[in-house]
Design a protein around this motif. Structure first.
Motif, PDB file in Angstrom:
ATOM      1  N   UNK A  65       0.840  -1.195   0.000  1.00  0.00           N
ATOM      2  CA  UNK A  65       0.000   0.000   0.000  1.00  0.00           C
ATOM      3  C   UNK A  65       0.883   1.257   0.000  1.00  0.00           C
ATOM      4  N   UNK A  66       0.517   2.227  -0.815  1.00  0.00           N
ATOM      5  CA  UNK A  66       1.211   3.504  -0.877  1.00  0.00           C
ATOM      6  C   UNK A  66       0.277   4.555  -0.286  1.00  0.00           C
ATOM      7  N   UNK A  67       0.732   5.201   0.822  1.00  0.00           N
ATOM      8  CA  UNK A  67      -0.104   6.151   1.541  1.00  0.00           C
ATOM      9  C   UNK A  67       0.109   7.593   1.095  1.00  0.00           C
ATOM     10  N   UNK A  68       1.310   7.922   0.660  1.00  0.00           N
ATOM     11  CA  UNK A  68       1.609   9.301   0.306  1.00  0.00           C
ATOM     12  C   UNK A  68       3.088   9.445   0.027  1.00  0.00           C
ATOM     13  N   UNK A  69       3.554  10.679  -0.045  1.00  0.00           N
ATOM     14  CA  UNK A  69       4.962  10.947  -0.313  1.00  0.00           C
ATOM     15  C   UNK A  69       5.331  12.297   0.279  1.00  0.00           C
ATOM     16  N   UNK A  70       6.564  12.407   0.769  1.00  0.00           N
ATOM     17  CA  UNK A  70       7.051  13.663   1.335  1.00  0.00           C
ATOM     18  C   UNK A  70       8.429  13.941   0.752  1.00  0.00           C
ATOM     19  N   UNK A  78       5.094  17.118  -3.769  1.00  0.00           N
ATOM     20  CA  UNK A  78       4.314  16.030  -4.356  1.00  0.00           C
ATOM     21  C   UNK A  78       2.839  16.350  -4.138  1.00  0.00           C
ATOM     22  N   UNK A  79       2.076  16.609  -5.202  1.00  0.00           N
ATOM     23  CA  UNK A  79       0.649  16.893  -5.027  1.00  0.00           C
ATOM     24  C   UNK A  79      -0.042  15.741  -4.308  1.00  0.00           C
ATOM     25  N   UNK A  80      -1.037  16.058  -3.446  1.00  0.00           N
ATOM     26  CA  UNK A  80      -1.739  14.993  -2.718  1.00  0.00           C
ATOM     27  C   UNK A  80      -2.402  14.000  -3.681  1.00  0.00           C
ATOM     28  N   UNK A  81      -2.387  12.744  -3.301  1.00  0.00           N
ATOM     29  CA  UNK A  81      -3.071  11.729  -4.099  1.00  0.00           C
ATOM     30  C   UNK A  81      -3.730  10.734  -3.151  1.00  0.00           C
ATOM     31  N   UNK A  82      -4.748  10.075  -3.642  1.00  0.00           N
ATOM     32  CA  UNK A  82      -5.453   9.079  -2.835  1.00  0.00           C
ATOM     33  C   UNK A  82      -4.561   7.864  -2.622  1.00  0.00           C
ATOM     34  N   UNK A  83      -4.518   7.343  -1.395  1.00  0.00           N
ATOM     35  CA  UNK A  83      -3.740   6.116  -1.176  1.00  0.00           C
ATOM     36  C   UNK A  83      -4.216   5.012  -2.116  1.00  0.00           C
ATOM     37  N   UNK A  84      -3.278   4.139  -2.481  1.00  0.00           N
ATOM     38  CA  UNK A  84      -3.625   3.054  -3.394  1.00  0.00           C
ATOM     39  C   UNK A  84      -2.811   1.821  -3.047  1.00  0.00           C
ATOM     40  N   UNK A  85      -3.311   0.703  -3.530  1.00  0.00           N
ATOM     41  CA  UNK A  85      -2.656  -0.584  -3.312  1.00  0.00           C
ATOM     42  C   UNK A  85      -2.100  -1.056  -4.647  1.00  0.00           C
ATOM     43  N   UNK A  86      -0.844  -1.478  -4.629  1.00  0.00           N
ATOM     44  CA  UNK A  86      -0.224  -2.021  -5.843  1.00  0.00           C
ATOM     45  C   UNK A  86      -0.160  -3.537  -5.721  1.00  0.00           C
ATOM     46  N   UNK A  87      -0.921  -4.250  -6.559  1.00  0.00           N
ATOM     47  CA  UNK A  87      -0.810  -5.707  -6.546  1.00  0.00           C
ATOM     48  C   UNK A  87       0.507  -6.150  -7.172  1.00  0.00           C
TER      49      UNK A  87
END
Length: 981
Positions: A65-70, A78-87
């Protein structure tokens, strides 16, 4: 605030992951992958956002799971983005923005907040610049282009900034000689200005060609690079190899190799054998070639010819070429050419420097310097023997055991030599290092002269800080500081060396300082760079050796801390480069950046002791408070007062005691010189194209030109030039009528075809043409029957497809009206425009310059464009209808002659043209502007030349008199002091 939310989200995700986690023995592994591995924004305009995309991938078997970036770097977001899951196997892109607010480098990292088992941090770097040029497209592909043809493309450059931006171009890469770009462009672009750069590809070799167009996009930054690709093809023919390299062959021996020619088409090809078109010193020859029935190579047929190399001297010879006479039936296009290379008997290994000078070394101490062995052979060689011979004085020894060392092809090894003076010896110590290299069964020995001087010095009195603290440095950024040793005594001090000690953390790097003598008050600085790869503390040690009985090995403790925080300085190192002492100070900007959610208090901004030649405006005027999401610019100045490297540390101390550092480095010099080198080539073959205006006002000028042609030919005959001369007109379409004379069979619309189109006289004049002067006089009388002068376009069409290589123009009913046989690949090309009106061709002048340069492989020495046209001041030329400014622009851009169409002495004008066309090169343009033209020094073949030349400030070139022009084969060297620039 985005960072705080990202951390909270990450913690929540970790809690869920722990609750649902399977036992480690059953858990599949995830694999975090990010592309690119480093986010490199390159140069970016101040105040303009630059965006790059980063692709996150899962190369493992378990999802993550990727929650964000700093970002650890201010102005990288890094513009905000919705967390996502990478299979497993999944990919997703995120954007990273860079908005520079100050000039200079930024370095740091972007952290991807993820629950993957490894990874998450990506290095990031970029550079803020004031002026910037946009370049598009990002790459050019010319596709398949037949040999002998030229394909054109365009690149657009635009200056989006509000200041003038520099513009310069260069072509680089292994195949740069097959591309030409943007001739005659200005040196800068005005704010908002856009320019179209014509780029040409003229394949000179079969196969893929790759090069790169480098466009300077801003002062001091890396150029924009536009990759160029194309493929030279001969669709009905295969020739392999296209370059025969014999390697190194013993003197007196002969090596042979095979060239294979295959007809891949469905029709027979004409085959007339082969011939050497270039053979350096006669060392290459065709040793055997096949006899083909009826001189035709049948479809699918294969023939082989053998070429031989017999070197007559040691060393690499100039490349030769063999032309294979295979072509379509009826065509006069040149056959494919195979390059020939080789070198004779000597070593392909070079040892540099040839002379190793240690200077003065204190008695009882030593100095070590390096000799480099370069392997230019095609295979690995072995440095099998190192032998030292001391002629007199002190002792020369090897810094390492004289074991055999293998040097891979194209690489090098270093050999350390140590000098120890002999006590009481007052003469200069000399010696020799012999380096023996074994290449297969052959041996070669190179010698290096050694020289050193012993000296007696009192114990060195010096000052050297025991600690060098880099403070807090953002992860991935780099700070350069100096460990500076200063002679504080009243007598000279001997410094043996300064370097990093073995065992220092890899975050520290430095180039060692060699031995030398420090006069009283002078200093030596070891520039040390600290670049933390991660958070945490790092340590190292710098060491020096000086002449002192008990304090001769001073040490400097190195320390620094890698941090990830919301306060930063940009850039972290200010490099002022080389500054001439006479040119005044240089300034650079830096900025303090607060990207925290609250204010930051800066209590002090101050240099360490011994800041020397560096200052900062107002001393930083601390204390001051930096509000949230705000910046504070400062200006630093470097004013060197003596020669040598200078360093300083500017410390920013925060209210919580944290110390951040900006390193400053510069090099002061008293004199900086430039040497430009030129090779004077032969002009034994010259193809000359006259483009003559055939409008109604040109009767008198045509007659004068023809009547005085004898002087033009006499210059060619006197120089023993193998010339081909043709004439075309400025008319493209047949004349609609209205004039009394329209000879030659094309009704004034030659459209680039050589005159006369009807073949009533020879259309190509050579040294073998009977009564050549009379033929030319008649050929220049092209008539006064046209009204639309398009001379530049006429020259372009005369020297392009389908006319250039065809004996017949397929577009017209006239037979044998092509220009095949006129242009030779190995000949110099001269174009002479004669017109009393302006050129009205459709393309910009830069298009024609680019194309014509491409015809000659972008070699300016092989192209001369000249103009006898209406002058800028028409009051001095009442018979001219208008100024020929476009013709003059093209001529001046290529170093040609410009003369007035109203010249009262046509013989004199033609003499100038013949000198430009057939004579040796007399103009040598300089790469930089001299500080003092009177100090220019010229050497020809190593001999100073003090007369027979002058400096032309308008063209920034050295011009030789006709009688003093360097002879063919000469090496011309021009040395001059650089201005402040």
């Amino acid at each position: 605030m985005r960072r705080a939310f990202g951390v909270v989200g990450l913690v929540a995700a970790m809690v869920v992951a722990v609750a649902c986690e399977r036992p480690a023995s059953q858990k599949a592994k995830s694999a975090f992958v990010v592309r690119p591995e480093t986010i490199d924004f390159g140069p970016a305009a101040l105040g303009h956002t630059k965006t790059l995309k980063v692709r996150i991938a899962n190369a493992g078997r378990a999802s993550y799971r990727v929650e964000g970036a700093i970002s650890s770097v201010p102005n990288v977001d890094i513009p905000p983005f919705e967390p996502f899951v990478l299979p497993a196997g999944g990919e997703q892109e995120i954007e990273v923005h860079f908005l520079p607010r100050v000039e200079g480098e930024i370095q740091g990292q972007v952290e991807i907040l993820t629950d993957a088992e490894a990874g998450g941090r990506v290095p990031v770097k970029g550079r803020g610049v004031k002026a910037f040029i946009e370049v598009s497209p990002e790459a050019l592909d010319f596709g398949n282009v037949p040999m002998g043809f030229v394909e054109m493309r365009e690149v657009t450059v635009r200056n989006p900034s509000d200041v003038d931006s520099p513009l310069s171009l260069s072509l680089q890469g292994a195949d740069a000689d097959q591309f030409t770009a943007g001739q005659g462009l200005p040196s800068s672009l005005a704010p908002g200005e856009a320019r179209v750069i014509p780029v040409a590809y003229a394949p000179r070799r079969l196969g893929t060609a790759e090069a790169a167009l480098h466009v300077v996009v801003c002062d001091g930054c890396e150029p924009a690079v536009v990759p160029l690709t194309g493929t030279g093809v001969a669709s009905k023919l295969e020739v392999t190899p296209l370059r025969v390299d014999f390697g190194r062959v013993a003197l007196g021996a002969t090596a042979e190799q095979v060239i294979t020619v295959r007809n891949l088409g469905t029709e027979p090809l004409s085959f007339s054998g082969s011939q050497l078109v270039e053979s350096s010193e006669g060392v290459f020859r065709v040793s055997n070639e096949p006899v083909v029935a009826n001189n035709l190579l049948a479809p699918g047929a294969v023939v082989e010819l053998r070429v031989a190399f017999t070197p007559s001297a040691v060393g690499k010879v100039r490349d030769g070429r063999v032309e294979i006479g295979v072509r379509e039936q009826g065509s006069t296009a040149p056959g494919p050419k195979v390059a020939l290379a080789g070198e004779g008997g000597g070593s392909c290994v070079t040892v540099l420097p040839r002379r190793l000078a240690f200077g003065t070394v204190a008695e009882g101490m030593t100095a070590t310097r390096q000799v480099t062995v370069y392997n230019r052979c095609r295979d690995s060689v072995s440095v099998s023997d190192l032998e030292l011979d001391t002629h007199q004085g002190g002792y020369f020894t090897l810094a390492q055991a004289p074991a055999s060392v293998s040097v891979p092809a194209g690489q090098s090894v270093r050999v350390g030599v140590t000098f120890s003076p002999k006590a009481g010896n007052t003469v200069v110590s000399t010696g020799k290092l012999a380096v023996t290299v074994r290449d297969g069964g052959s041996l070669a020995t190179e010698a290096v002269a050694l020289e050193g001087q012993g000296g007696v010095f009192p114990p060195c009195q010096y000052a050297l800080s025991q600690t060098l603290d880099f403070g807090k440095v953002p992860v991935g950024a780099e700070v350069a500081l100096g460990a500076t040793l200063r002679n504080t005594g009243s007598e000279a001090c001997y410094l043996a060396s300064m370097q990093l000690a073995q065992g220092s953390d890899g975050a520290f790097t430095a180039t060692p300082v060699e031995n030398g003598v420090l006069e009283p008050g002078k200093k030596a600085s070891l520039v040390i760079r600290f670049k933390p790869p991660e958070e945490g503390r790092f340590t190292g040690l710098a060491e020096a050796w000086v002449n002192h009985p008990t304090l001769g090995h001073p040490l400097v403790q190195l320390q620094g801390e890698g941090v990830v925080g919301c306060f930063a300085l940009q850039p972290t190192t200010l490099d002022f480069g080389v500054t001439k002492l006479s040119c005044g100070p240089r300034t650079r900007e830096l900025v303090a950046v607060n990207s925290c959610v609250g204010p930051v208090q800066v209590n002090q901004v101050a240099f360490d002791a011994d800041a020397g030649e560096f200052t900062v405006d107002g001393g930083g005027n601390a204390p001051w408070t930096l509000g949230p999401a705000s910046t504070r610019p400062l200006t630093a100045t470097y004013a060197p007062v003596d020669e040598g490297a200078d360093t300083a540390a500017l410390r920013f101390t925060l209210a919580d005691g944290a110390v951040y550092t900006v390193g400053m480095v510069g090099l002061g010099v008293t004199k900086a010189e430039q040497t430009d080198r030129f090779f004077q080539e032969s002009q034994a073959k010259v193809d000359v194209l006259f483009v003559v205006d055939n409008s109604g006002s040109m009767m008198e000028e045509q007659q004068s030109l023809g009547q005085n042609f004898a002087s033009f030919l006499s210059a060619a005959d006197g120089a023993s030039v193998d010339y081909r001369i043709g004439v075309t007109t400025t008319g493209l379409d047949p004349s609609p009528g209205g004039w009394s004379e329209c000879p030659g069979g094309a009704q004034g619309g030659e459209n680039g075809r050589l005159f006369p189109v009807d073949g009533s006289r020879p259309r190509i004049i050579t040294p073998g043409t009977p009564d050549a002067a009379t033929v030319f006089a008649n050929n220049t009388r092209v008539g006064v029957c046209h009204w639309n002068e398009q001379g530049l376009e006429a020259a372009y069409r005369a020297l392009s497809d389908p006319l250039l290589y065809s004996e017949d123009d397929p577009r017209t009913p006239q037979p044998n009206d092509g220009n095949g046989g006129f242009l030779r690949e190995d000949a110099r090309l001269a174009i002479i425009f004669v017109s009393d009106e302006e050129d009205f061709s459709a393309q910009p002048v830069s298009f024609y310059e680019t194309y014509l340069m491409a015809l000659k492989g972008n070699d300016r020495s092989k192209l001369s464009i000249n103009a006898i046209v209406g002058p800028a001041d028409l009051s001095k030329c009442p018979t001219s209808s208008s100024s020929g400014s476009r013709y003059s622009q093209l001529a001046l851009a290529t170093g040609g002659v410009v003369d007035s169409i109203c010249t009262p002495n046509w013989a004199s004008s033609l003499e100038k043209l013949s000198d430009s066309t057939f004579g040796t090169n007399r103009k040598f343009p300089l790469s930089e502007t001299p500080a003092d033209p009177s100090s220019i020094v010229v050497h020809v073949d190593g001999v100073p030349v003090t007369s027979g030349w002058e400096y032309d400030a308008g063209e920034n070139a050295v011009l030789f008199n006709r009688e003093s022009a360097p002879s063919v084969g000469s090496l011309v060297e021009v040395t001059y002091a650089l201005g402040c620039g």
